[in-house]
Design a protein around this motif. Structure first.
Motif, PDB file in Angstrom:
ATOM      1  N   ALA A 145     -32.075  -6.007 115.724  1.00 58.49           N
ATOM      2  CA  ALA A 145     -32.472  -5.545 117.055  1.00 58.49           C
ATOM      3  C   ALA A 145     -31.245  -5.245 117.910  1.00 58.49           C
ATOM      4  CB  ALA A 145     -33.342  -6.606 117.730  1.00 58.49           C
ATOM      5  N   LEU A 146     -30.236  -6.097 117.788  1.00 57.63           N
ATOM      6  CA  LEU A 146     -28.994  -5.896 118.537  1.00 57.63           C
ATOM      7  C   LEU A 146     -28.285  -4.623 118.080  1.00 57.63           C
ATOM      8  CD1 LEU A 146     -27.016  -7.232 120.603  1.00 57.63           C
ATOM      9  CD2 LEU A 146     -25.881  -8.270 118.614  1.00 57.63           C
ATOM     10  N   ALA A 147     -28.224  -4.411 116.747  1.00 58.18           N
ATOM     11  CA  ALA A 147     -27.554  -3.227 116.206  1.00 58.18           C
ATOM     12  C   ALA A 147     -28.261  -1.942 116.631  1.00 58.18           C
ATOM     13  CB  ALA A 147     -27.493  -3.321 114.686  1.00 58.18           C
ATOM     14  N   LYS A 148     -29.588  -1.973 116.676  1.00 56.83           N
ATOM     15  CA  LYS A 148     -30.339  -0.786 117.078  1.00 56.83           C
ATOM     16  C   LYS A 148     -30.207  -0.517 118.572  1.00 56.83           C
ATOM     17  CE  LYS A 148     -33.619  -1.068 113.254  1.00 56.83           C
ATOM     18  NZ  LYS A 148     -35.015  -1.315 112.819  1.00 56.83           N
ATOM     19  N   ALA A 149     -30.009  -1.587 119.343  1.00 54.43           N
ATOM     20  CA  ALA A 149     -29.850  -1.420 120.788  1.00 54.43           C
ATOM     21  C   ALA A 149     -28.439  -0.945 121.143  1.00 54.43           C
ATOM     22  CB  ALA A 149     -30.149  -2.737 121.497  1.00 54.43           C
ATOM     23  N   ARG A 150     -27.479  -1.175 120.218  1.00 52.56           N
ATOM     24  CA  ARG A 150     -26.087  -0.786 120.454  1.00 52.56           C
ATOM     25  C   ARG A 150     -25.560   0.072 119.303  1.00 52.56           C
ATOM     26  NH1 ARG A 150     -23.415  -6.671 121.990  1.00 52.56           N
ATOM     27  NH2 ARG A 150     -24.895  -7.288 123.638  1.00 52.56           N
ATOM     28  N   ASN A 155     -18.867  -3.646 115.100  1.00 47.20           N
ATOM     29  CA  ASN A 155     -17.863  -3.397 114.058  1.00 47.20           C
ATOM     30  C   ASN A 155     -18.087  -4.326 112.877  1.00 47.20           C
ATOM     31  OD1 ASN A 155     -16.551  -1.401 115.536  1.00 47.20           O
ATOM     32  ND2 ASN A 155     -15.281  -2.889 116.612  1.00 47.20           N
ATOM     33  N   PHE A 156     -18.191  -3.741 111.705  1.00 44.98           N
ATOM     34  CA  PHE A 156     -18.481  -4.461 110.474  1.00 44.98           C
ATOM     35  C   PHE A 156     -17.262  -4.386 109.565  1.00 44.98           C
ATOM     36  CE2 PHE A 156     -22.954  -5.692 109.646  1.00 44.98           C
ATOM     37  CZ  PHE A 156     -22.785  -6.453 108.495  1.00 44.98           C
ATOM     38  N   PHE A 172     -27.044  -1.692 103.385  1.00 48.65           N
ATOM     39  CA  PHE A 172     -27.653  -2.343 104.545  1.00 48.65           C
ATOM     40  C   PHE A 172     -27.964  -1.307 105.634  1.00 48.65           C
ATOM     41  CE2 PHE A 172     -27.054  -4.608 108.650  1.00 48.65           C
ATOM     42  CZ  PHE A 172     -28.054  -5.564 108.536  1.00 48.65           C
ATOM     43  N   LYS A 173     -27.005  -0.442 105.909  1.00 44.13           N
ATOM     44  CA  LYS A 173     -27.201   0.591 106.929  1.00 44.13           C
ATOM     45  C   LYS A 173     -28.369   1.505 106.566  1.00 44.13           C
ATOM     46  CE  LYS A 173     -23.399   2.750 108.115  1.00 44.13           C
ATOM     47  NZ  LYS A 173     -22.041   3.355 107.934  1.00 44.13           N
ATOM     48  N   THR A 174     -28.430   1.884 105.283  1.00 44.71           N
ATOM     49  CA  THR A 174     -29.486   2.794 104.835  1.00 44.71           C
ATOM     50  C   THR A 174     -30.856   2.132 104.877  1.00 44.71           C
ATOM     51  OG1 THR A 174     -27.922   3.917 103.357  1.00 44.71           O
ATOM     52  CG2 THR A 174     -30.260   4.217 102.907  1.00 44.71           C
ATOM     53  N   VAL A 178     -29.719   1.245 110.603  1.00 44.23           N
ATOM     54  CA  VAL A 178     -28.866   0.901 111.742  1.00 44.23           C
ATOM     55  C   VAL A 178     -27.546   1.655 111.662  1.00 44.23           C
ATOM     56  CG1 VAL A 178     -29.855  -1.389 112.097  1.00 44.23           C
ATOM     57  CG2 VAL A 178     -27.946  -1.121 110.515  1.00 44.23           C
ATOM     58  N   ASP A 179     -26.944   1.862 112.817  1.00 47.42           N
ATOM     59  CA  ASP A 179     -25.653   2.540 112.919  1.00 47.42           C
ATOM     60  C   ASP A 179     -24.613   1.513 113.356  1.00 47.42           C
ATOM     61  OD1 ASP A 179     -23.486   4.182 113.322  1.00 47.42           O
ATOM     62  OD2 ASP A 179     -24.270   5.117 115.156  1.00 47.42           O
ATOM     63  N   VAL A 180     -23.837   1.018 112.400  1.00 46.89           N
ATOM     64  CA  VAL A 180     -22.740   0.100 112.699  1.00 46.89           C
ATOM     65  C   VAL A 180     -21.453   0.731 112.179  1.00 46.89           C
ATOM     66  CG1 VAL A 180     -24.177  -1.977 112.649  1.00 46.89           C
ATOM     67  CG2 VAL A 180     -23.065  -1.196 110.557  1.00 46.89           C
ATOM     68  N   THR A 181     -20.329   0.313 112.734  1.00 44.06           N
ATOM     69  CA  THR A 181     -19.042   0.925 112.394  1.00 44.06           C
ATOM     70  C   THR A 181     -18.309   0.105 111.332  1.00 44.06           C
ATOM     71  OG1 THR A 181     -18.834   1.869 114.613  1.00 44.06           O
ATOM     72  CG2 THR A 181     -16.810   1.673 113.294  1.00 44.06           C
ATOM     73  N   HIS A 182     -17.975   0.765 110.239  1.00 51.02           N
ATOM     74  CA  HIS A 182     -17.248   0.105 109.147  1.00 51.02           C
ATOM     75  C   HIS A 182     -15.750   0.075 109.470  1.00 51.02           C
ATOM     76  CE1 HIS A 182     -15.550   0.314 104.810  1.00 51.02           C
ATOM     77  NE2 HIS A 182     -15.685  -0.943 105.177  1.00 51.02           N
ATOM     78  N   VAL A 183     -15.164  -1.122 109.368  1.00 58.78           N
ATOM     79  CA  VAL A 183     -13.722  -1.291 109.585  1.00 58.78           C
ATOM     80  C   VAL A 183     -13.126  -1.865 108.303  1.00 58.78           C
ATOM     81  CG1 VAL A 183     -11.919  -2.311 111.011  1.00 58.78           C
ATOM     82  CG2 VAL A 183     -14.143  -1.742 112.033  1.00 58.78           C
ATOM     83  N   PRO A 184     -12.532  -1.016 107.443  1.00 56.76           N
ATOM     84  CA  PRO A 184     -11.973  -1.515 106.180  1.00 56.76           C
ATOM     85  C   PRO A 184     -10.588  -2.134 106.373  1.00 56.76           C
ATOM     86  CG  PRO A 184     -11.703   0.859 106.307  1.00 56.76           C
ATOM     87  CD  PRO A 184     -12.462   0.451 107.541  1.00 56.76           C
ATOM     88  N   TYR A 185     -10.323  -3.192 105.640  1.00 50.01           N
ATOM     89  CA  TYR A 185      -9.020  -3.863 105.666  1.00 50.01           C
ATOM     90  C   TYR A 185      -8.405  -3.820 104.274  1.00 50.01           C
ATOM     91  CZ  TYR A 185     -10.063  -5.842 110.283  1.00 50.01           C
ATOM     92  OH  TYR A 185     -10.352  -6.006 111.619  1.00 50.01           O
TER      93      TYR A 185
END
Length: 324
Positions: A145-150, A155-156, A172-174, A178-185
């Motif tokens: 719910a939080l991810a869909k609201a924002r 940042n993931f 998970f996104k598919t 949900v639209d979350v931002t992937h941050v690779p390290y």
């Protein structure tokens, strides 16, 4: 006289070959290098050092762990693919080996199914979905719910492009929409550090790594992406139970060697590692990290890798994931 001498020499050579005078030295007769294609700090490093110590005792030779992180495991993997096929360079592999076949196809200098000789699938270890305590969500439904609201604001982190955590995120996104931002390290170590510091909000992380941070209240564990609950964390629900039916991501770990490694050497390594993974002390140690043995024959492991390449290619296609 000359003819007799020549015949005698040939006969002596044949006899020497039969008696093993000119046979190859018994394997191993020098140190073995076990390449772990990730930086120190994750479960792969833990497992690599466990196998190294145990193999040294069983084989009577030094087994050196060589961490070659970077490129979503491709740097270390490429190194082993080019190594001599003599059993003295081994590679610890995880789902990344299969994932990169489709995610980074144009970049790879090796083929996961053609350039390696499968030795053994050795273990599995559950991942968990964890968040920083500042994230106002106590379960998966609240997090969704939080991810869909924002959209785009959460940042993931992951240990890098092409890692199991990265593709678990894409799935998970598919599935969750949900639209979350992937941050690779460059590895789980720095990714976990930033998650603990609150620079990123969430991550799919090996339970072995997450466990002490969850116990210390520094991370919140929401679910496991495995298809079934882990015996190590029976109270933690799966994502499938939390509204994403069919979600099943269970990291596996194994050993491969360069293609063409003699069958006798592959079978010897398979037998020794299989015995190691069945030791009670090893099982207990793995269990303390939420992991367990998952032993296979070389042939079974080869077929399993084939199936994983096919499976993750479908995820990459469906999610539109890119290596850039």
């Amino acid at each position: 006289m000359f003819r007799f001498s020549r015949r005698a020499v040939f006969a002596a050579l044949a006899l020497s070959a039969c008696t093993g005078v000119f046979s190859q030295p018994a394997y191993p007769d020098k140190p073995i290098r076990l390449v772990v294609p990730y930086p120190p700090g994750g479960f792969t490093d833990i497992l690599g050092r466990l196998l190294s110590a145990q193999l040294q005792t069983r084989l009577g030779q030094t087994v050196v762990v060589d961490n070659k992180g970077g490129g979503g495991s491709t740097i270390g993997s490429a190194m082993v693919a080019r190594a001599p096929a003599d059993g003295y360079t081994l590679l610890l592999v995880a789902p990344d080996l299969a994932i990169n076949e489709s995610l980074m196809a144009s970049r790879l200098s090796y083929d996961a199914r053609k350039d390696f000789s499968p030795v053994i699938r050795a273990a599995w270890s559950p991942m968990v979905l964890v968040t920083h305590p500042s994230v106002p969500a106590k379960n998966v439904n609240e997090f969704l719910a939080l991810a869909k609201a924002r959209p785009g604001k959460i940042n993931f982190a992951s240990g890098g492009i092409g890692t199991g955590a990265h593709l678990a995120l894409e799935l998970f996104k598919t599935r969750a929409g949900v639209d979350v931002t992937h941050v690779p390290y460059k590895g789980n170590g720095p990714a976990t550090s930033d998650l603990l510091g609150g620079q990123v909000s969430a991550m799919f992380l090996q339970y072995a790594v997450a466990k002490p941070h969850v116990a210390g209240g520094k991370l919140v564990m929401l679910a496991t992406p495995s298809g079934k609950r882990s015996p190590a964390i029976p109270d933690v629900p799966t994502l499938a139970e939390s509204g994403l039916p069919g979600f099943d991501v269970e990291p596996w770990f194994g050993i491969v060697a360069p293609a063409g490694t003699p069958t006798a050497i592959v079978n010897r390594l398979n037998a020794e590692i299989g015995k190691i993974m069945q030791q009670n002390d090893v099982k207990d140690l793995l269990a303390s990290f939420g992991a367990a043995p998952s032993i296979s024959s070389p042939q079974e492991f080869g077929k399993f890798i084939d199936s994983e390449v096919t499976r993750w290619a479908e995820v990459v296609k469906a999610s539109g994931a890119k290596a850039e």
